[in-house]
Design a protein around this motif. Structure first.
Motif: not given
Length: 331
Positions: A157-163
């Motif tokens: 984290k942060p994951t690519p999705m969270e980014k």
């Protein structure tokens, strides 16, 4: 093969020629090709089915125009006799046998309508069960799919999705919005997330977005009830309802104000904007889905005189991706 299918095949064939002739890396492939590739990578490759909205059910219908609808647009289906329809309801995602409540659907349903016009041509309307879209461009949609694919449970984290969500607030709202499960496809409202320009015989034009509202009103089940239902309840319950007669929807257009954005599908217009009723959609008969659905191609750009696509870039992106998917599944 009908003209819209020839157009789609031409688009997909041209894309393939471009890729083969230049022998370039994936980033230089046409956007529609990259989107379908990414969907196949996310959901797996399933021969002979759509890359997205893979699970569907096809029905016969009829459209009856509302009185005065032809004053809003000169489209031929808004005047005169009723128009026959082919309607495909679907679940989002690329897994053809996924239960209605499977996480891969994101709770998103689709309703695609093909009008068989009196002059032999066709008009398509493609809607989803969400009001608005997570991103404004095809490039951002590809980036969203890539971020999802790169964000497994063991990714730091942060994951690519969270980014991605941190810099795309509309996408963050879209993916976190609760989406209840409808009783059937016949009790689910649908929205056209892209704007179109409607022009009448007096050459007066207005921009609008489609809305499709169940005549009986929206109806949903609780999460607990949804978890206990059969995997194909949305389609099966609609088929059961048809035993008592047609299942009807109202086809509406939400009309934009002068300052409403018409080229950004993430921008939802206020509910205070007026709606125009175009007519009644009656679902009248279940068809043999497996036999006919692969020959059906619904394109947002397949419109008739009196209706034009806006400058929303997602419209052309959808056409490119749908055409590419059609080409692959019909080989």
């Amino acid at each position: 093969m009908r003209s819209f299918q020839r157009l789609a095949m031409s688009i997909a064939f041209s894309a393939a020629i471009a890729v083969g002739a230049t022998n370039v890396c994936a980033e230089d492939e046409p956007l529609g090709v990259r989107l379908v590739n990414q969907m196949n990578a996310r959901y797996g490759q399933h021969t002979g089915v759509r890359a997205n909205h893979a699970k569907g059910a096809v029905f016969e219908g009829i459209f009856t125009p509302a009185q005065g609808a032809d004053s809003f647009s000169s489209a031929v289906f808004l005047k005169g006799a009723p128009t026959p329809l082919v309607i495909r309801f679907s679940n989002a995602g690329g897994i053809p046998d996924a239960p209605d409540t499977h996480p891969s659907t994101g709770g998103i349903r689709g309703m695609a309508i093909k009008f068989r016009l009196s002059d032999g041509s066709e008009q398509d309307i493609v809607c989803i069960s969400a009001n608005g879209f997570p991103v404004a461009t095809g490039e951002d949609f590809l980036a969203l799919l890539q971020a999802v694919g790169a964000s497994g449970p063991n990714v730091p984290k942060p994951t690519p999705m969270e980014k991605f969500l941190s810099i795309h607030p509309a996408a963050a709202v879209f993916v976190t919005t609760p989406r209840p499960v409808a009783v059937s496809y016949g009790t689910q409202p649908f929205f056209g997330v892209n704007a179109f320009k409607f022009t009448n015989t007096q050459k007066t034009s207005k921009f609008g977005r489609y809305r499709i509202v169940p005549e009986s009103g929206p109806a949903y089940v609780t999460d607990e009830e949804a978890a206990k239902r059969p995997p194909n309840a949305l389609a099966d319950n609609l088929r059961t309802s048809l035993e008592a007669g047609p299942v009807k929807f109202h086809l509406l257009v939400q009309v934009a104000a002068a300052d409403d954005p018409t080229a950004d599908a993430t921008k939802v217009w206020p509910d205070s904007r007026p709606t125009i009723e175009l007519g009644e959609i009656a679902v009248i008969k279940a068809l043999d889905t497996k036999k006919i659905e692969n020959d059906l191609l619904f394109l947002p750009t397949n419109v008739t005189t009196g209706i034009e696509a806006s400058d929303d870039p997602i419209i052309n992106t959808r056409t490119e991706a749908y055409a590419e998917s059609f080409s692959r599944r019909t080989k």
